[in-house]
Write an enzyme that holds these catalytic residues in place. Structure first.
Site, PDB file in Angstrom:
ATOM      1  N   SER A  87      34.912  35.239  35.732  1.00  0.00           N
ATOM      2  CA  SER A  87      34.422  34.171  36.611  1.00  0.00           C
ATOM      3  C   SER A  87      32.907  34.277  36.778  1.00  0.00           C
ATOM      4  O   SER A  87      32.334  35.366  36.774  1.00  0.00           O
ATOM      5  CB  SER A  87      35.099  34.250  37.975  1.00  0.00           C
ATOM      6  OG  SER A  87      34.639  35.362  38.695  1.00  0.00           O
ATOM      7  N   SER A 122      21.860  36.595  41.928  1.00  0.00           N
ATOM      8  CA  SER A 122      22.204  36.272  43.315  1.00  0.00           C
ATOM      9  C   SER A 122      22.495  34.775  43.382  1.00  0.00           C
ATOM     10  O   SER A 122      21.836  34.021  44.083  1.00  0.00           O
ATOM     11  CB  SER A 122      21.064  36.638  44.266  1.00  0.00           C
ATOM     12  OG  SER A 122      19.905  35.881  43.979  1.00  0.00           O
ATOM     13  N   LEU A 164      27.708  31.954  44.849  1.00  0.00           N
ATOM     14  CA  LEU A 164      28.918  31.112  44.831  1.00  0.00           C
ATOM     15  C   LEU A 164      28.618  29.618  44.959  1.00  0.00           C
ATOM     16  O   LEU A 164      29.300  28.887  45.679  1.00  0.00           O
ATOM     17  CB  LEU A 164      29.911  31.554  45.915  1.00  0.00           C
ATOM     18  CG  LEU A 164      30.448  32.990  45.801  1.00  0.00           C
ATOM     19  CD1 LEU A 164      31.469  33.269  46.907  1.00  0.00           C
ATOM     20  CD2 LEU A 164      31.067  33.268  44.439  1.00  0.00           C
ATOM     21  N   CYS A 189      32.251  39.498  45.957  1.00  0.00           N
ATOM     22  CA  CYS A 189      30.951  38.920  45.618  1.00  0.00           C
ATOM     23  C   CYS A 189      29.883  39.538  46.514  1.00  0.00           C
ATOM     24  O   CYS A 189      29.977  39.458  47.737  1.00  0.00           O
ATOM     25  CB  CYS A 189      30.947  37.405  45.786  1.00  0.00           C
ATOM     26  SG  CYS A 189      29.328  36.706  45.390  1.00  0.00           S
ATOM     27  N   LYS A 215      40.038  41.045  42.506  1.00  0.00           N
ATOM     28  CA  LYS A 215      38.825  41.510  41.818  1.00  0.00           C
ATOM     29  C   LYS A 215      37.982  42.299  42.804  1.00  0.00           C
ATOM     30  O   LYS A 215      37.564  41.772  43.830  1.00  0.00           O
ATOM     31  CB  LYS A 215      38.039  40.330  41.249  1.00  0.00           C
ATOM     32  CG  LYS A 215      36.807  40.774  40.446  1.00  0.00           C
ATOM     33  CD  LYS A 215      36.191  39.614  39.690  1.00  0.00           C
ATOM     34  CE  LYS A 215      34.938  40.023  38.954  1.00  0.00           C
ATOM     35  NZ  LYS A 215      34.339  38.921  38.206  1.00  0.00           N
ATOM     36  N   ILE A 273      35.198  45.676  37.134  1.00  0.00           N
ATOM     37  CA  ILE A 273      34.580  45.629  38.442  1.00  0.00           C
ATOM     38  C   ILE A 273      33.769  44.348  38.593  1.00  0.00           C
ATOM     39  O   ILE A 273      33.376  43.741  37.578  1.00  0.00           O
ATOM     40  CB  ILE A 273      33.611  46.832  38.645  1.00  0.00           C
ATOM     41  CG1 ILE A 273      32.571  46.870  37.535  1.00  0.00           C
ATOM     42  CG2 ILE A 273      34.366  48.137  38.706  1.00  0.00           C
ATOM     43  CD1 ILE A 273      31.496  47.935  37.642  1.00  0.00           C
ATOM     44  N   ASN A 274      33.484  43.958  39.813  1.00  0.00           N
ATOM     45  CA  ASN A 274      32.451  42.956  40.050  1.00  0.00           C
ATOM     46  C   ASN A 274      31.100  43.659  39.887  1.00  0.00           C
ATOM     47  O   ASN A 274      31.029  44.816  39.507  1.00  0.00           O
ATOM     48  CB  ASN A 274      32.622  42.348  41.451  1.00  0.00           C
ATOM     49  CG  ASN A 274      32.059  40.929  41.533  1.00  0.00           C
ATOM     50  OD1 ASN A 274      30.976  40.647  40.996  1.00  0.00           O
ATOM     51  ND2 ASN A 274      32.758  40.032  42.202  1.00  0.00           N
ATOM     52  N   GLY A 309      30.088  44.769  31.302  1.00  0.00           N
ATOM     53  CA  GLY A 309      29.278  45.075  30.130  1.00  0.00           C
ATOM     54  C   GLY A 309      29.997  44.999  28.804  1.00  0.00           C
ATOM     55  O   GLY A 309      29.507  45.514  27.803  1.00  0.00           O
ATOM     56  N   GLY A 364      31.941  39.067  30.375  1.00  0.00           N
ATOM     57  CA  GLY A 364      31.116  38.364  31.353  1.00  0.00           C
ATOM     58  C   GLY A 364      29.762  37.986  30.792  1.00  0.00           C
ATOM     59  O   GLY A 364      29.638  37.063  29.973  1.00  0.00           O
TER      60      GLY A 364
END
Lengths: 290, 304
Positions: free
Chosen positions: B20, B69, B72, B129, B163, B189-190, B242, B263
């Site tokens: 996402s 940053s 959302l 997030c 998540k 991970i986030n 990564g 990602g």
């Protein structure tokens, strides 16, 4: 046509490794790189950009968005290579300047919407810093000397074209001859007065509009303070205007939401819109400058 | 080669998904990626109401990494269902809708609505997030994490992925809480909370000062957390962090992930997922495996 209303999805985008044919200095800190990428060259239209990325590793990590400067044809007259003119200013572009002929770099594009090809008597292009680069192909098309992309754009949509081009000093001005050879009237401005008008490039706009006689349209690309001034002048003179934004991007394709800029919505407010796929060319009145 | 994997009640045709916030709403990439080949797509996180997101600059590149940053930025649930979901639902892949809420009620509302939408394969709860105030508590406090997962399970029948954030002392404790709440899997991970400074101007480089680090720079952290959680918790893991090659993908599978999400790599190698899918069968064969499931969590511990 209205710029900045609907996203231009990268549906006709090519991505892959392109061979570098040349990469030469054209002004202080400014280089022109030629990349063999026939599919991309066949689809790119003035004002669109490509992402370039070095193949040497993960630092620098991301690609960088750079405007299409010109499409190079092969001996058969078919689109074959792409010229990009760039300023070596950050980590990636400094590395890019070291790439030699015969090496390969990753390319994806064309991306973004490009400038509209709408008929006008006098096309006035205002470029500051490295912001002249989208305008060579645009002038060639406007004056009917070249065609770009597929058949949906009809060249020869302007009777005359003027480039107002400003930089800090004469030694930073790049590719002025290309514009002269394309039949463009060139007006220069430098901060130090080393050539042309001593002062801001935006000082050149109003007299040009005054002497135009017929219809005018202003297109602009460069640093945000300059764009803001151009947009204000255009509004005051009642001249239609589009600006191509130089917002930093991470992907160029609309998936990261980094390159947002404030664009007016129909309800009278604004929303952050992605410069890469909603622009980079926006109608001036839609841009909200901070 | 059998590429199918199972994340609790969610079956995927292969283990390669996109994460996402790194793939837009997939429509953007239709010209660059054969979307139907993906094991799953997680579109950009949606919230109950529209959010403008954070002021630019929203991203800054760091050494082999990317700080973001974004905040959302999204048009809210209704606009998502109207404008983005029909395209997603037309694709021959699992659509795992990522949702974030500021409150327990937000999560439950989103789950209840999405549970009634045909074509949603699963929910991914973004309780991690780093760029929004409120909501992150669900990813840092085990009891709140368990409660929100349980609440979501109570109002919809969809498989649920949690998540999680790496920005806690112990991810296994949070992952166990998600499992206790009824999560089908955890996604790890986030981004790692980070910062970049322009010392000449004495300013942070991000508009929101702090941001989340992603990209190759965080892969070792992600692998460590996947490994730790795999040792401690008994539900499937989706590895994220990564991943940019088939080797990265295999490392996560061996460390304990049942599937992976690509990602940041999609930003700089648009068709990286297709490369991974092309090369995955050969990589599995190199381990003598006939299926993905044979290699999951097969890390050999060195003798002490």
């Amino acid at each position: 046509m209205s710029c900045g209303c609907k996203p231009t999805y990268p549906d006709r985008t090519w991505h892959g490794a392109a061979e570098v044919i040349e990469n030469t200095a054209v002004a202080e800190g400014t280089y022109r790189i030629r990349l063999v990428c026939p599919h991309l060259a066949a689809h790119a239209v003035p004002g669109q950009f490509v992402m370039l990325r070095l193949r040497s590793g993960d630092d620098p990590l991301l690609g960088r968005p750079l405007a299409m400067y010109e499409v190079v044809l092969n001996d058969a007259g078919e689109p074959w290579a792409l010229d990009i003119v760039y300023l070596a200013i950050g980590k990636m572009t400094r590395c890019l300047a070291m790439v030699g002929s015969g090496e390969q770099i990753d390319v994806w594009g064309p991306l973004g919407n490009g400038f509209p090809a709408e008929p006008v008597d006098h096309l006035i292009m205002v470029g500051g810093g490295i912001g002249q680069t989208p305008f060579l192909a645009l002038s060639q098309e406007a004056l009917g000397r070249r065609a770009y992309g597929q058949a949906d754009r009809r060249p020869g949509w302007a009777k005359r074209a003027t480039l107002c081009y400003g930089a800090r000093s004469e030694r930073l001005l790049a590719c002025v001859d290309d514009f002269c050879n394309a039949g463009v009237t060139v007006r220069l401005a430098t901060d130090d007065g080393s050539t042309g008008h001593r002062g801001l490039v935006t000082d050149l706009i109003e007299p040009l509009v005054g002497e135009s006689g017929g219809s005018c349209r202003i297109v602009s690309c460069g640093p945000e303070p300059m764009l803001k001034a151009v947009v204000e002048i255009a509004r005051r003179l009642g001249v239609p205007c589009q600006a191509s934004l130089e917002t930093p991007m991470a992907c160029g394709m609309g998936i990261c939401f980094s390159c947002v800029t404030k664009i007016r919505d129909d309800a009278g407010g604004w929303d952050y819109r992605r410069t890469c796929i909603d622009g980079p060319v926006f109608d001036a009145e839609k841009i909200v400058f901070d | 080669m059998d590429l199918q994997v199972q994340l609790g009640r969610l079956a995927l045709k292969n283990p390669v998904m996109v994460a996402s916030g790194t793939f837009g709403y997939a429509r953007e990439m239709a010209g660059m990626v054969e979307l139907g080949r993906l094991g799953g797509i997680v579109p950009k996180t949606i919230t109950r109401d529209p959010r403008a997101g954070n002021p630019p600059p929203r991203t800054v590149e760091t050494t082999a990494g990317l700080l973001n940053s974004i905040g959302l930025d999204n048009d809210g649930l209704d606009a998502f269902l109207q404008n983005q979901f029909p395209f997603l639902a037309s694709l021959d892949t699992a659509i795992i809708v990522s949702v974030a809420g500021k409150s327990y009620d937000d999560f439950v509302y989103l789950a209840e609505r999405l549970g009634r939408v045909a074509g949603v394969a699963a929910l991914e709860l973004n309780v991690s997030c780093p760029n929004v105030s409120g909501g992150v508590d669900f990813g840092t406090d085990p009891s709140m994490c368990e409660k929100v997962v349980r609440g979501v399970r109570g109002v919809c029948d969809l498989p649920v992925l949690a998540k999680l954030t790496p920005n806690v002392t112990s991810v296994p404790a949070i992952a166990q809480a998600a499992a206790d709440g009824g999560a089908d899997a955890v996604a790890l991970i986030n981004t790692c909370l980070g910062m970049a400074v322009d010392w000449r101007r004495r300013r942070p480089r991000l508009g929101n000062v702090l941001g989340g680090l992603s990209g190759p720079a965080i892969k070792p952290i992600a692998l460590r957390i996947v490994y730790q959680v795999a040792q401690a918790v008994d539900i499937p893991i989706v590895g994220i962090g990564g991943i940019a090659s088939v080797d990265d993908c295999m490392e996560f599978l061996v460390a304990g992930a049942s599937a992976i999400q690509v990602g940041t790599a999609s930003f700089y190698r648009p068709s990286v997922t297709m490369e991974i899918l092309d090369q995955l069968p050969e990589a599995l064969r190199a381990l003598g495996a006939d299926s993905v499931s044979e290699v999951i969590g097969t890390l050999q511990h060195p003798a002490r």
